[in-house]
Scaffold this active site. Structure first.
Site, PDB file in Angstrom:
ATOM      1  N   LYS A 269       0.847  -1.196   0.000  1.00 53.49           N
ATOM      2  CA  LYS A 269       0.000   0.000   0.000  1.00 53.49           C
ATOM      3  C   LYS A 269       0.880   1.243   0.000  1.00 53.49           C
ATOM      4  O   LYS A 269       1.825   1.342   0.793  1.00 53.49           O
ATOM      5  CB  LYS A 269      -0.889   0.022   1.246  1.00 53.49           C
ATOM      6  CG  LYS A 269      -2.308  -0.422   0.960  1.00 53.49           C
ATOM      7  CD  LYS A 269      -3.221  -0.079   2.125  1.00 53.49           C
ATOM      8  CE  LYS A 269      -4.634  -0.517   1.828  1.00 53.49           C
ATOM      9  NZ  LYS A 269      -5.534  -0.242   2.953  1.00 53.49           N
TER      10      LYS A 269
HETATM   11  O1  G3P Z   1      -8.450   0.194   4.603  1.00 56.61           O
HETATM   12  C1  G3P Z   1      -8.876   1.402   4.112  1.00 56.61           C
HETATM   13  C2  G3P Z   1     -10.324   1.714   4.369  1.00 56.61           C
HETATM   14  O2  G3P Z   1     -11.132   0.626   4.023  1.00 56.61           O
HETATM   15  C3  G3P Z   1     -10.610   2.315   5.717  1.00 56.61           C
HETATM   16  O3  G3P Z   1     -11.993   2.400   5.986  1.00 56.61           O
HETATM   17  O4  G3P Z   1     -13.859   2.858   7.537  1.00 56.61           O
HETATM   18  O5  G3P Z   1     -11.525   3.572   8.170  1.00 56.61           O
HETATM   19  O6  G3P Z   1     -12.780   4.765   6.384  1.00 56.61           O
HETATM   20  P1  G3P Z   1     -12.555   3.456   7.086  1.00 56.61           P
END
Ligand code: G3P
Length: 184
Positions: free
Chosen positions: A53
């Site tokens: 990433k």
């Molecule tokens: O892994 C990246 C993403 O899916 C994070 O999600 O819910 O923290 O915005 P969130």
């Protein structure tokens, strides 16, 4: 449509894998921090085929160019605009991760961004796969499928909610009750 689980919890990964729907795992430092384990050790426990990433910043895209030249796959993360997504594809990213939930959180339209990126990538036949991230509920998943995104990464709780339908539960109860009538 590929389904990834968005987690760093090994039990959730095993459980989702047993459901027969899992094509991969995404994680991030915030998810790993919840597990209370050492970062590298946990990554080793999750899987061997690691896609790196990289954040969507200038230095990140320079790194993507280098990784791509060396045959290392990348997932460009923290994407919030179509222009950013074009730059990531130009740099040779394997995946682009637009965060739909975080856009919705600020009253922007996360899924509209997915439509734009899918259209742009199709216009120019970019090979970068669109990975819908920051998924918060089943409609994000359904919309991602309708738009034709390549991958949706989903938290375990949302994966579980994809199974739910009250008519399934009611129908199953009725079948089980009727089966009792004819079973020995
Ligand atoms: O892994 C990246 C993403 O899916 C994070 O999600 O819910 O923290 O915005 P969130």
């Amino acid at each position: 449509m590929k389904i990834f689980i968005d987690t760093a919890n090994l039990n959730e990964i095993k459980e989702a894998n047993a459901m027969g729907l899992l094509d991969g795992v995404t994680t991030n430092p915030s998810l790993v921090a919840k597990e209370g384990k050492e970062f590298r050790q946990l990554l080793d426990e999750i899987h061997k085929n690691i896609v790196v990433k990289v954040p969507l910043i200038k230095e990140g895209l320079k790194a993507v160019k280098t990784f791509t030249a060396e045959g290392i796959k990348t997932n460009v993360t923290l994407c919030f605009s179509a222009s950013q997504a074009v730059l990531a594809a130009k740099a040779g990213a394997s995946y682009i991760s637009p965060f739909v939930g975080r856009l919705d959180d600020i009253s922007a339209d996360g899924m509209e961004l997915i439509s734009q990126i899918v259209q742009i990538y199709n216009n120019y036949a970019f090979n970068t796969e669109v990975l819908v991230a920051s998924v918060r509920h089943p409609l994000h998943f359904v919309d991602a499928c309708l738009i034709g995104a390549d991958v949706c990464t989903i938290p375990f709780k949302v994966i579980e909610s994809l199974f739910n339908h009250p008519l399934t539960d009611i129908g199953l109860q009725k079948f089980l009750a009727d089966h009792k009538k004819s079973a020995k």
